[in-house]
Design an enzyme around this catalytic site. Structure first.
Site, mmCIF file in Angstrom:
data_model
loop_
_atom_site.group_PDB
_atom_site.id
_atom_site.type_symbol
_atom_site.label_atom_id
_atom_site.label_comp_id
_atom_site.label_asym_id
_atom_site.label_seq_id
_atom_site.Cartn_x
_atom_site.Cartn_y
_atom_site.Cartn_z
ATOM 1 C CG ASP A 269 41.379 63.333 1.814
ATOM 2 O OD1 ASP A 269 42.186 63.237 2.776
ATOM 3 O OD2 ASP A 269 40.318 64.214 2.180
ATOM 4 C CE1 TYR B 256 42.282 71.428 0.121
ATOM 5 C CE2 TYR B 256 42.173 72.852 2.164
ATOM 6 C CZ TYR B 256 42.587 71.738 1.282
ATOM 7 O OH TYR B 256 43.649 70.828 2.328
#
Length: 346
Positions: free
Chosen positions: A52, A110
């Site tokens: 994003d 992540y």
């Protein structure tokens, strides 16, 4: 036609995310523009997934197909020459068409970073500067409720119309604190939009004692977009690693590949055992033959240095084995084995 697998790192603060935008600027657009200048043709790239706006990556993987032939290191230098200094290609490799940057992903990792010390201008682009002290032990306790296979409808923003099944598997969450810096590392097969940031926001809420750790279980069970609307700032999130499973043979009907989480493993073996076999090339190697799209098991494959057995578990298994045989023998050769070794199909 050649296929190249590339690893890229970037700081996402100046960009509107990975994917090309109608309005705005993306990482993908910059890389495709560089390829256009090199090849003279529009070249589409496919990544392991999207990040994003504002999210960083230490290891994003993408691929592209081109008729242009260059040495891998020359590709790396040529692409980097046309990229801004906050996007950098780390590696380029020529791969077979069995590799796919999106569909061959085994897991992604992540990391969400939080600075709970004084504001730091040097880390603000990759750490969330949190002005409130957090209870790390409460965060660790809350994280336990996110590990495993759950319906994450409450903790993502992907439309249900596009992703009706919002069940995902989190393999592990590791939370470490050192000298005022917290790192939350998530490992999972796949993540929905904003999922990691929304999980991180709830762990921060637990660290602030605004929710109890066990409330995470209730939020997941609610399967409601109204239960957890907070989204941790994008700057704290970094895509750290993308791990791929190996495909030994592939056609329209099926494939021979490594065992994955959803597969019925051979008796007495764990997924870690089969992964270690492949990584270290220790024999026997245990592989599985499945249909290409539904991933239905067709046969078990056992590779030994002197002999390979393909043991069908259904009537279609034998026919598909014959179809994949030539490709599979080539893969055996790449592994340093004799392509002409006895290969028993039963």
């Amino acid at each position: 036609m050649n296929r190249y697998r590339c690893v890229v790192e970037y700081m996402g603060g100046k960009y509107d995310g990975w994917q090309s935008q109608t309005l705005g600027t993306s990482i993908q657009e910059h890389i495709e523009a560089a390829l256009l200048r090199i090849t003279g043709k529009k070249t589409n790239i496919i990544a392991s997934g999207r990040t994003d706006a504002g999210v960083n990556a230490r290891m994003q993987v993408f691929m592209f197909d081109t008729e242009r032939e260059m040495k891998e290191r020359k590709w790396m230098g040529a692409i980097n020459a046309f990229l801004p200094d906050d996007i950098h290609i780390l590696d380029v490799r020529l791969v077979t068409f069995r590799f796919h940057a999106r569909y061959n992903v085994r897991w992604k990792k992540y990391a969400y970073r939080i600075n709970i010390g004084p504001y730091d201008v040097f880390t603000k682009d990759y750490e969330y500067q949190c002005p409130i002290k957090l209870d790390v032990e409460a965060m660790k306790e809350a994280a336990k409720y996110l590990v495993g296979t759950h319906d994450f409808t409450s903790l993502n923003s992907s439309p249900l119309s596009e992703y009706p099944d919002q069940t995902r598997t989190i393999l592990s969450i590791d939370l470490q604190e050192y000298d005022g810096h917290i790192t939350i590392t998530y490992c999972g097969k796949g993540f929905l939009r904003y999922m990691v940031r929304m999980m991180s926001a709830q762990l921060i809420e637990a660290g602030r004692h605004r929710i109890k750790p066990e409330d995470i279980e209730k939020i997941l069970a609610a399967k409601s977009r109204t239960k957890a609307r907070r989204n941790a700032p994008a700057c704290g999130l970094t895509l750290e690693e993308v791990n791929y499973f190996e495909i030994a043979a592939l056609d329209a009907g099926g494939m021979i590949r490594e065992y994955l989480l959803q597969d019925d493993l051979p008796e007495g073996l764990t997924l870690k055992d089969t992964e270690a076999e492949m990584e270290n090339r220790t024999y026997p190697l245990h592989l599985v033959m499945t249909t290409r799209h539904s991933q239905q098991m067709l046969a078990r494959v056992i590779v030994m240095p002197e002999e390979t057995q393909i043991v069908s578990v259904c009537s279609e298994g034998r026919d598909e084995a014959v179809s994949l045989l030539e490709q599979f023998r080539q893969w055996l050769g790449l592994c340093g084995l004799d392509e002409r070794m006895p290969l028993i199909i039963r």
